[in-house]
Design a protein around this motif. Sequence first.
Motif, PDB file in Angstrom:
ATOM      1  N   ASN A 220     132.965  59.679  44.409  1.00 18.44           N
ATOM      2  CA  ASN A 220     132.849  61.017  43.826  1.00 18.44           C
ATOM      3  C   ASN A 220     133.453  61.126  42.433  1.00 18.44           C
ATOM      4  OD1 ASN A 220     131.618  62.151  46.180  1.00 18.44           O
ATOM      5  ND2 ASN A 220     133.632  62.173  47.167  1.00 18.44           N
ATOM      6  N   VAL A 221     133.900  60.034  41.860  1.00 19.23           N
ATOM      7  CA  VAL A 221     134.575  60.107  40.572  1.00 19.23           C
ATOM      8  C   VAL A 221     133.837  59.280  39.519  1.00 19.23           C
ATOM      9  CG1 VAL A 221     136.843  60.484  41.600  1.00 19.23           C
ATOM     10  CG2 VAL A 221     136.099  58.159  41.101  1.00 19.23           C
ATOM     11  N   GLU A 222     134.033  59.685  38.276  1.00 24.52           N
ATOM     12  CA  GLU A 222     133.462  58.949  37.150  1.00 24.52           C
ATOM     13  C   GLU A 222     134.515  57.989  36.614  1.00 24.52           C
ATOM     14  OE1 GLU A 222     130.539  60.568  33.865  1.00 24.52           O
ATOM     15  OE2 GLU A 222     132.598  60.833  33.185  1.00 24.52           O
ATOM     16  N   VAL A 223     134.124  56.748  36.405  1.00 24.82           N
ATOM     17  CA  VAL A 223     135.049  55.730  35.916  1.00 24.82           C
ATOM     18  C   VAL A 223     134.397  54.934  34.802  1.00 24.82           C
ATOM     19  CG1 VAL A 223     136.229  55.509  38.137  1.00 24.82           C
ATOM     20  CG2 VAL A 223     134.318  53.994  37.602  1.00 24.82           C
ATOM     21  N   ALA A 224     135.253  54.311  34.006  1.00 24.01           N
ATOM     22  CA  ALA A 224     134.794  53.335  33.012  1.00 24.01           C
ATOM     23  C   ALA A 224     135.097  51.947  33.561  1.00 24.01           C
ATOM     24  CB  ALA A 224     135.507  53.556  31.684  1.00 24.01           C
ATOM     25  N   PHE A 225     134.145  51.038  33.418  1.00 25.82           N
ATOM     26  CA  PHE A 225     134.345  49.673  33.902  1.00 25.82           C
ATOM     27  C   PHE A 225     134.146  48.697  32.750  1.00 25.82           C
ATOM     28  CE2 PHE A 225     132.697  45.634  35.526  1.00 25.82           C
ATOM     29  CZ  PHE A 225     133.724  45.277  36.389  1.00 25.82           C
ATOM     30  N   LEU A 226     135.117  47.788  32.581  1.00 23.82           N
ATOM     31  CA  LEU A 226     135.064  46.791  31.516  1.00 23.82           C
ATOM     32  C   LEU A 226     135.338  45.416  32.087  1.00 23.82           C
ATOM     33  CD1 LEU A 226     134.993  45.892  28.524  1.00 23.82           C
ATOM     34  CD2 LEU A 226     137.410  46.513  28.374  1.00 23.82           C
ATOM     35  N   ALA A 227     134.441  44.473  31.833  1.00 20.80           N
ATOM     36  CA  ALA A 227     134.625  43.088  32.273  1.00 20.80           C
ATOM     37  C   ALA A 227     135.506  42.365  31.255  1.00 20.80           C
ATOM     38  CB  ALA A 227     133.279  42.393  32.406  1.00 20.80           C
ATOM     39  N   ARG A 228     136.710  42.046  31.660  1.00 23.04           N
ATOM     40  CA  ARG A 228     137.708  41.472  30.748  1.00 23.04           C
ATOM     41  C   ARG A 228     137.226  40.180  30.082  1.00 23.04           C
ATOM     42  NH1 ARG A 228     141.437  40.697  34.283  1.00 23.04           N
ATOM     43  NH2 ARG A 228     142.761  42.526  33.921  1.00 23.04           N
ATOM     44  N   HIS A 229     136.561  39.338  30.845  1.00 19.56           N
ATOM     45  CA  HIS A 229     136.129  38.037  30.334  1.00 19.56           C
ATOM     46  C   HIS A 229     134.710  38.061  29.770  1.00 19.56           C
ATOM     47  CE1 HIS A 229     139.582  35.746  31.929  1.00 19.56           C
ATOM     48  NE2 HIS A 229     139.527  36.592  32.949  1.00 19.56           N
ATOM     49  N   GLY A 230     134.111  39.258  29.670  1.00 15.17           N
ATOM     50  CA  GLY A 230     132.727  39.359  29.237  1.00 15.17           C
ATOM     51  C   GLY A 230     131.795  39.310  30.425  1.00 15.17           C
ATOM     52  N   CYS A 231     130.557  39.644  30.172  1.00 18.70           N
ATOM     53  CA  CYS A 231     129.534  39.609  31.226  1.00 18.70           C
ATOM     54  C   CYS A 231     128.244  39.031  30.634  1.00 18.70           C
ATOM     55  CB  CYS A 231     129.294  41.011  31.792  1.00 18.70           C
ATOM     56  SG  CYS A 231     128.188  41.042  33.196  1.00 18.70           S
ATOM     57  N   PRO A 232     127.929  37.773  30.938  1.00 18.83           N
ATOM     58  CA  PRO A 232     128.608  36.919  31.916  1.00 18.83           C
ATOM     59  C   PRO A 232     129.987  36.452  31.432  1.00 18.83           C
ATOM     60  CG  PRO A 232     126.957  35.659  30.727  1.00 18.83           C
ATOM     61  CD  PRO A 232     126.785  37.097  30.295  1.00 18.83           C
ATOM     62  N   HIS A 233     130.743  35.897  32.359  1.00 23.72           N
ATOM     63  CA  HIS A 233     132.092  35.390  32.100  1.00 23.72           C
ATOM     64  C   HIS A 233     132.040  34.361  30.972  1.00 23.72           C
ATOM     65  CE1 HIS A 233     135.886  33.334  32.796  1.00 23.72           C
ATOM     66  NE2 HIS A 233     136.218  34.207  33.732  1.00 23.72           N
ATOM     67  N   GLN A 234     132.703  34.663  29.825  1.00 24.47           N
ATOM     68  CA  GLN A 234     132.625  33.732  28.694  1.00 24.47           C
ATOM     69  C   GLN A 234     133.912  33.574  27.897  1.00 24.47           C
ATOM     70  OE1 GLN A 234     130.201  35.304  25.330  1.00 24.47           O
ATOM     71  NE2 GLN A 234     129.975  37.176  26.547  1.00 24.47           N
ATOM     72  N   PHE A 235     134.862  34.495  28.039  1.00 21.94           N
ATOM     73  CA  PHE A 235     136.082  34.419  27.235  1.00 21.94           C
ATOM     74  C   PHE A 235     137.241  33.883  28.060  1.00 21.94           C
ATOM     75  CE2 PHE A 235     133.740  38.042  25.265  1.00 21.94           C
ATOM     76  CZ  PHE A 235     133.480  37.427  24.052  1.00 21.94           C
ATOM     77  N   ALA A 236     137.830  32.774  27.602  1.00 20.49           N
ATOM     78  CA  ALA A 236     139.028  32.235  28.244  1.00 20.49           C
ATOM     79  C   ALA A 236     140.185  33.222  28.050  1.00 20.49           C
ATOM     80  CB  ALA A 236     139.383  30.876  27.635  1.00 20.49           C
ATOM     81  N   PRO A 237     141.198  33.173  28.917  1.00 20.18           N
ATOM     82  CA  PRO A 237     142.280  34.170  28.847  1.00 20.18           C
ATOM     83  C   PRO A 237     142.934  34.305  27.471  1.00 20.18           C
ATOM     84  CG  PRO A 237     142.448  32.914  30.870  1.00 20.18           C
ATOM     85  CD  PRO A 237     141.363  32.260  30.065  1.00 20.18           C
ATOM     86  N   HIS A 238     143.126  33.185  26.778  1.00 23.47           N
ATOM     87  CA  HIS A 238     143.809  33.252  25.480  1.00 23.47           C
ATOM     88  C   HIS A 238     142.876  33.686  24.355  1.00 23.47           C
ATOM     89  CE1 HIS A 238     141.759  29.421  25.311  1.00 23.47           C
ATOM     90  NE2 HIS A 238     142.126  29.214  24.054  1.00 23.47           N
TER      91      HIS A 238
END
Length: 245
Positions: A44-62
């Motif tokens: 029932n709520v509106e949220v923002a969603f962000l993929a930390r590593h990109g979508c698809p997964h591409q960015f290493a943590p550093h």
Amino acid sequence: MPSMAVIGGTGLTQWPELELKDTVSHETVYGNPSAPITIAKLGNVEVAFLARHGCPHQFAPHRINYRANIAALKKLGVNQIFAVNAVGSICSEIPPESIVIPDQVIDYTYGREHTFFPGDDQPVHHIDFTEPFSPNLRDRLLQTAQDIQLSVKTKAVYGCTQGPRLETVAEINRLERDGVDIVGMTAMPEAALAREMEMDYASIALVVNMAAGRSSGIITMDEIELALAKGMQNVKRLLLATLNR
């Protein structure tokens, strides 16, 4: 616009259960965030969603642009962040697939852009970081876990290492001596940047492996991916219930 956001880590780059409303790509003075931000309904709520590593997964943590990620969410009007982190466990009582709500962090990273106020064009700004994870959000997560009868570890010290490689046995032994319970690569500088922007921030850490020297053999991606697939269902369940409280 949503006031709450979920930052998805390894194993949560996409969330099919989200009811998509919009997708925005907020360029910031620090560059682009890791991926377009999804505006969606979750229950029932509106949220923002962000993929930390990109979508698809591409960015290493550093290599993640943490400043752009936090700045983009702030620009959107977000003031509460629930961050999902995949971690290793140093403690035998926190096995794979465990969910941990850490209360403290030790930062072992280096070379990352870790502040919005470096003292150049922005004056130095000293934040209080006594409690790096928002007590308010942590309490909500813990109360919700109790309500839905989901077992979680209620306190832990998160040791944030540089990555992307995993740690040596000697490094894990050192972290244990320092008082670390779980080890990951992404909570910092994310948590500190959120504090600088006056945004509440809490981590939902999913244990996906025992750390080096704490298991019977070498760490494999197969075992990590299996723990991610099983444990992430409970992470989503906890998030859904917490956001809709």
